[in-house]
Design an enzyme around this catalytic site. Structure first.
Site, PDB file in Angstrom:
ATOM      1  CB  VAL A 197     -23.408  -0.893  35.195  1.00 55.93           C
ATOM      2  CG1 VAL A 197     -22.166  -0.266  34.544  1.00 55.93           C
ATOM      3  CG2 VAL A 197     -23.498  -2.369  34.856  1.00 55.93           C
ATOM      4  N   GLY A 237     -32.344  -6.808  34.135  1.00 56.23           N
ATOM      5  CA  GLY A 237     -33.003  -5.668  33.508  1.00 56.23           C
ATOM      6  C   GLY A 237     -32.096  -4.460  33.474  1.00 56.23           C
ATOM      7  N   GLY A 238     -32.119  -3.737  32.340  1.00 57.05           N
ATOM      8  CA  GLY A 238     -31.321  -2.521  32.241  1.00 57.05           C
ATOM      9  C   GLY A 238     -29.857  -2.784  32.523  1.00 57.05           C
ATOM     10  CG  ASP A 239     -27.853   0.046  34.934  1.00 52.80           C
ATOM     11  OD1 ASP A 239     -28.920  -0.283  35.481  1.00 52.80           O
ATOM     12  OD2 ASP A 239     -27.294   1.142  35.143  1.00 52.80           O
ATOM     13  CD  GLU A 240     -31.605  -2.795  38.908  1.00 51.51           C
ATOM     14  OE1 GLU A 240     -31.696  -1.840  39.683  1.00 51.51           O
ATOM     15  OE2 GLU A 240     -32.496  -3.654  38.759  1.00 51.51           O
TER      16      GLU A 240
END
Length: 316
Positions: A197, A237-240
Site C-alpha cells: 500500500v 504482514g503490515g501493509d503488504e
C-alpha cells in the site's frame, strides 16, 4: 439363549454335571441381562428374536416391545441401508464380525448414535441368528465433533489475518507451496503478485490508525472482488499483500494486475476515503517450461514490488 433341555445333550452324565451347567448358564444369563450394552439376536430376515434388558437403558424400551420387530424399524431412514449392509456383508461368513454406527430412535424421540458390532452365529443351532452388541455412543460422537470443530476453527484462525479475513503469511506460504507443487506436476501456469500500500505511514499519521486499518480492509475487499475462489489472496504482514492466481499466459497476468488496481480505485471511491489509495506491485509468472522454486519466485516478486514503489516515489 440356551435352555436346560439343550444343555442335557452336552452333559447327560449326571445330576452334578447338570447342576454345574445350570449354574454356568445362570451366571452367563446374569452377565447378559446386566450388561450396560444392548445384546440382541437378529434372525436372517432382520427380525429381533431376543433383546437383553439393557434395551431399556439404550433405547428406553422394554424387551417385550422390541422382540418380534424388525431391526430397521427404529433405525434412522438415512442409515437403514448402512445397517442392512452391515449384516449382508457377513451373511455368508460364519463367525464373521462387522462393526458400524447408525442412528436409532429412543423412546423420547431423540436419535441416538449406536455403535453396533454384529457376529454371524446363524450356523449355531442354539443362536440361529446374528448376535448384535449395541452401545450408545452419542455423547462420544458429540464430543468428537465438538473437538473437531474447535480444531478446525483453530486451524482457520492460525491461517487467517484477523483484520482483513484474508490468509495470513503462514496460510499463504502453506497453500502456495501446495499450489506450486500441483502446477509443477500438471505443467500449469500461475502468477505471483506482491503488493504494498502506497503512503501507508502518512495515512496513519494524518488520519489515525483506524483509517489505516480501513485502508487495509478496502485493499482486501478489492482483492476478493478480483481473484477467483480458486486463487489465493493474503495479507502477509503490515501493509503488504500477496496473490497467487492461475493464469494462461503473460497477457492474462498483466490483466490481473490492472483489474486489481482498478478495483482498489473503485473501493476508495465507494468508501469515500479522505485519502488516496493505491498499491505498488511486483508480479512474476511461473512458467512450466522453465520451472522455478517458489522461494525464488517470491523473492523476485518482492524485488519487483520494491522497484515499482521506488519508481512511483521518484515520479511524484
Amino acid at each position: 439363549m440356551p435352555h436346560a433341555d439343550s444343555l442335557l445333550e452336552f452333559e447327560p452324565d449326571g445330576v452334578e454335571d447338570l447342576a454345574a451347567l445350570r449354574a454356568r448358564e445362570a451366571r452367563f444369563r446374569w452377565l447378559v441381562e446386566n450388561a450396560s450394552d444392548l445384546i440382541r439376536i437378529v434372525d436372517a430376515g432382520g427380525i429381533v428374536r431376543y433383546d437383553s434388558r439393557s434395551v431399556q437403558r439404550v433405547l428406553g424400551l422394554l424387551p417385550t416391545e422390541t422382540t418380534g420387530t424388525h431391526l430397521l424399524d427404529l433405525v434412522h431412514p438415512d442409515d437403514r441401508d448402512l445397517a442392512r449392509r452391515s449384516l449382508a456383508e457377513i451373511l455368508h461368513h460364519p463367525g464373521a464380525v462387522n462393526t458400524t454406527e447408525y442412528r436409532m430412535r429412543h423412546r423420547n424421540g431423540e436419535w441416538r448414535v449406536i455403535e453396533a458390532t454384529s457376529t454371524n452365529a446363524l450356523h449355531d443351532p442354539d443362536i440361529a441368528g446374528f448376535v448384535v452388541t449395541a452401545r450408545d455412543v452419542t455423547q462420544r460422537k458429540q464430543t468428537e465433533e465438538t473437538l473437531a470443530r474447535y480444531a478446525a476453527e483453530l486451524r482457520a484462525l492460525s491461517l487467517r489475518d484477523e483484520l482483513t479475513g484474508l490468509y495470513n503469511r503462514r496460510g499463504f506460504l502453506t497453500l502456495a507451496g501446495e499450489r506450486s507443487r500441483i502446477a509443477r506436476r500438471m505443467r500449469s501456469r500461475f502468477a505471483l503478485l506482491f503488493l504494498d500500500v502506497d503512503q501507508m505511514k502518512p495515512i496513519n499519521d494524518r488520519f489515525g490508525h483506524a483509517a489505516g486499518d480501513q485502508a487495509l480492509r478496502e485493499i482486501a475487499h478489492a482483492l476478493r472482488d478480483t481473484v477467483r475462489e480458486s486463487d489465493l489472496a493474503a495479507r502477509i504482514g503490515g501493509d503488504e499483500f500477496a496473490v497467487l492466481a492461475v493464469v494462461h499466459d503473460e497477457h492474462h497476468t498483466a490483466g490481473l494486475l490492472r483489474r486489481i488496481e482498478r478495483r482498489v480505485a473503485e473501493r476508495r471511491l465507494a468508501a469515500e476515503l479522505p485519502h488516496e489509495l493505491t498499491v505498488s506491485a511486483g508480479i512474476i509468472s511461473y512458467d512450466p517450461d522453465h520451472p522455478t522454486r517458489l522461494s525464488d519466485l517470491l523473492a523476485e516478486a518482492d524485488s519487483r514490488m520494491y522497484a515499482a514503489k521506488e519508481a512511483r516515489r521518484l515520479a511524484r
